[in-house]
Scaffold this motif. Structure first.
Motif, PDB file in Angstrom:
ATOM      1  N   ASN A  67       6.753 -16.339 -14.033  1.00  0.00           N
ATOM      2  CA  ASN A  67       7.702 -16.019 -13.104  1.00  0.00           C
ATOM      3  C   ASN A  67       7.294 -15.652 -11.954  1.00  0.00           C
ATOM      4  O   ASN A  67       7.939 -14.636 -10.927  1.00  0.00           O
ATOM      5  CB  ASN A  67       8.651 -15.740 -13.638  1.00  0.00           C
ATOM      6  N   VAL A  68       5.549 -16.028 -11.113  1.00  0.00           N
ATOM      7  CA  VAL A  68       5.379 -15.036  -9.997  1.00  0.00           C
ATOM      8  C   VAL A  68       4.574 -16.141  -9.152  1.00  0.00           C
ATOM      9  O   VAL A  68       4.317 -18.034  -9.387  1.00  0.00           O
ATOM     10  CB  VAL A  68       4.179 -14.494 -10.234  1.00  0.00           C
ATOM     11  N   MET A  69       4.354 -16.248  -8.257  1.00  0.00           N
ATOM     12  CA  MET A  69       3.693 -16.671  -7.416  1.00  0.00           C
ATOM     13  C   MET A  69       2.423 -16.461  -6.602  1.00  0.00           C
ATOM     14  O   MET A  69       1.594 -15.514  -7.192  1.00  0.00           O
ATOM     15  CB  MET A  69       4.820 -16.895  -5.342  1.00  0.00           C
ATOM     16  N   PRO A  70       1.417 -17.724  -5.655  1.00  0.00           N
ATOM     17  CA  PRO A  70      -0.108 -16.929  -5.923  1.00  0.00           C
ATOM     18  C   PRO A  70      -0.349 -16.081  -4.796  1.00  0.00           C
ATOM     19  O   PRO A  70      -0.778 -15.280  -4.988  1.00  0.00           O
ATOM     20  CB  PRO A  70      -0.623 -19.280  -5.245  1.00  0.00           C
ATOM     21  N   ASN A  71       0.676 -16.177  -3.643  1.00  0.00           N
ATOM     22  CA  ASN A  71       0.574 -14.428  -2.693  1.00  0.00           C
ATOM     23  C   ASN A  71       0.689 -13.307  -3.905  1.00  0.00           C
ATOM     24  O   ASN A  71       0.681 -12.675  -3.469  1.00  0.00           O
ATOM     25  CB  ASN A  71       1.629 -15.112  -1.974  1.00  0.00           C
ATOM     26  N   GLN A  72       2.219 -13.772  -4.670  1.00  0.00           N
ATOM     27  CA  GLN A  72       2.275 -12.308  -5.433  1.00  0.00           C
ATOM     28  C   GLN A  72       1.038 -11.663  -6.250  1.00  0.00           C
ATOM     29  O   GLN A  72       0.336 -10.913  -6.077  1.00  0.00           O
ATOM     30  CB  GLN A  72       3.440 -12.759  -5.962  1.00  0.00           C
ATOM     31  N   VAL A  73      -0.113 -12.602  -6.646  1.00  0.00           N
ATOM     32  CA  VAL A  73      -1.128 -12.723  -7.431  1.00  0.00           C
ATOM     33  C   VAL A  73      -2.131 -11.569  -6.373  1.00  0.00           C
ATOM     34  O   VAL A  73      -2.783 -10.928  -6.882  1.00  0.00           O
ATOM     35  CB  VAL A  73      -1.629 -13.431  -8.107  1.00  0.00           C
ATOM     36  N   GLU A  74      -2.260 -12.311  -5.602  1.00  0.00           N
ATOM     37  CA  GLU A  74      -3.559 -11.557  -4.527  1.00  0.00           C
ATOM     38  C   GLU A  74      -3.142 -10.517  -4.022  1.00  0.00           C
ATOM     39  O   GLU A  74      -3.978  -9.390  -4.136  1.00  0.00           O
ATOM     40  CB  GLU A  74      -3.240 -13.361  -3.348  1.00  0.00           C
ATOM     41  N   ASN A  75      -1.379 -10.525  -3.934  1.00  0.00           N
ATOM     42  CA  ASN A  75      -1.470  -9.064  -3.009  1.00  0.00           C
ATOM     43  C   ASN A  75      -1.360  -8.376  -4.342  1.00  0.00           C
ATOM     44  O   ASN A  75      -1.836  -6.927  -4.335  1.00  0.00           O
ATOM     45  CB  ASN A  75       0.297  -8.994  -3.056  1.00  0.00           C
ATOM     46  N   THR A  76      -1.171  -8.586  -5.586  1.00  0.00           N
ATOM     47  CA  THR A  76      -1.293  -7.666  -6.989  1.00  0.00           C
ATOM     48  C   THR A  76      -1.900  -6.464  -6.982  1.00  0.00           C
ATOM     49  O   THR A  76      -2.822  -5.872  -7.032  1.00  0.00           O
ATOM     50  CB  THR A  76      -0.343  -8.095  -7.852  1.00  0.00           C
ATOM     51  N   LYS A  77      -3.662  -7.770  -6.812  1.00  0.00           N
ATOM     52  CA  LYS A  77      -5.055  -7.577  -7.026  1.00  0.00           C
ATOM     53  C   LYS A  77      -5.151  -7.030  -5.771  1.00  0.00           C
ATOM     54  O   LYS A  77      -5.925  -5.713  -6.340  1.00  0.00           O
ATOM     55  CB  LYS A  77      -5.615  -9.435  -7.106  1.00  0.00           C
ATOM     56  N   ASP A  78      -4.713  -6.711  -5.063  1.00  0.00           N
ATOM     57  CA  ASP A  78      -5.475  -6.169  -3.466  1.00  0.00           C
ATOM     58  C   ASP A  78      -4.936  -4.986  -4.205  1.00  0.00           C
ATOM     59  O   ASP A  78      -5.942  -3.153  -4.014  1.00  0.00           O
ATOM     60  CB  ASP A  78      -4.640  -6.834  -2.618  1.00  0.00           C
ATOM     61  N   ASN A  79      -3.175  -4.832  -4.642  1.00  0.00           N
ATOM     62  CA  ASN A  79      -3.193  -3.280  -4.565  1.00  0.00           C
ATOM     63  C   ASN A  79      -3.027  -2.888  -5.696  1.00  0.00           C
ATOM     64  O   ASN A  79      -3.507  -1.538  -5.341  1.00  0.00           O
ATOM     65  CB  ASN A  79      -1.719  -3.492  -5.154  1.00  0.00           C
ATOM     66  N   MET A  80      -3.663  -3.000  -6.854  1.00  0.00           N
ATOM     67  CA  MET A  80      -4.785  -2.469  -7.938  1.00  0.00           C
ATOM     68  C   MET A  80      -5.795  -2.107  -7.260  1.00  0.00           C
ATOM     69  O   MET A  80      -6.482  -0.582  -7.781  1.00  0.00           O
ATOM     70  CB  MET A  80      -4.915  -3.856  -9.280  1.00  0.00           C
ATOM     71  N   GLU A  81      -7.228  -2.835  -6.750  1.00  0.00           N
ATOM     72  CA  GLU A  81      -8.196  -2.016  -6.022  1.00  0.00           C
ATOM     73  C   GLU A  81      -7.399  -0.496  -5.047  1.00  0.00           C
ATOM     74  O   GLU A  81      -8.085   0.175  -4.983  1.00  0.00           O
ATOM     75  CB  GLU A  81      -9.038  -2.960  -5.080  1.00  0.00           C
TER      76      GLU A  81
END
Length: 114
Positions: A67-81
């Protein structure tokens, strides 16, 4: 949800979120100009960056079932970094750091509760 993704998320909570928050709250700021400190941070963060990349690949492969969108995945990756680096250099206010933390936590919980 695949068991491997569940394991990765548990590792992210343990090795990224919890440790980053403790590091940030301890306030031991790393000197950006100290080459030895840079090398230490680089060495300590390398496995976490690999974990983040592995998380992104797993989520992307299982996107249809989550239940996630592609932009959420990219943003979350950036946020983790960002969270990881801010925890060493302590170069953002607590409010911003906690916004990153809670944003990551929200997406992880959303995936876990699918």
């Amino acid at each position: 949800m695949p068991e491997h993704l569940h394991d990765i998320i548990n590792q992210i909570y343990k090795n990224l979120l919890e440790k980053s928050l403790k590091r940030y709250e301890a306030g031991n700021k790393v000197d950006r100009k100290d080459l030895d400190e840079f090398e230490r941070v680089k060495e300590e963060t390398a496995p976490i960056f690999e974990l983040i990349t592995e998380w992104e690949q797993e989520v992307t492969e299982n996107m249809a079932n989550l239940n996630v969108m592609p932009n959420q995945v990219e943003n979350t990756k950036d946020n983790m970094e960002l969270l990881l680096l801010h925890s060493y250099y302590i170069d953002v206010r607590r409010k911003r750091f906690m916004e990153l933390y809670h944003s990551i936590d929200y997406i992880m919980n959303r995936i876990l509760n699918d």
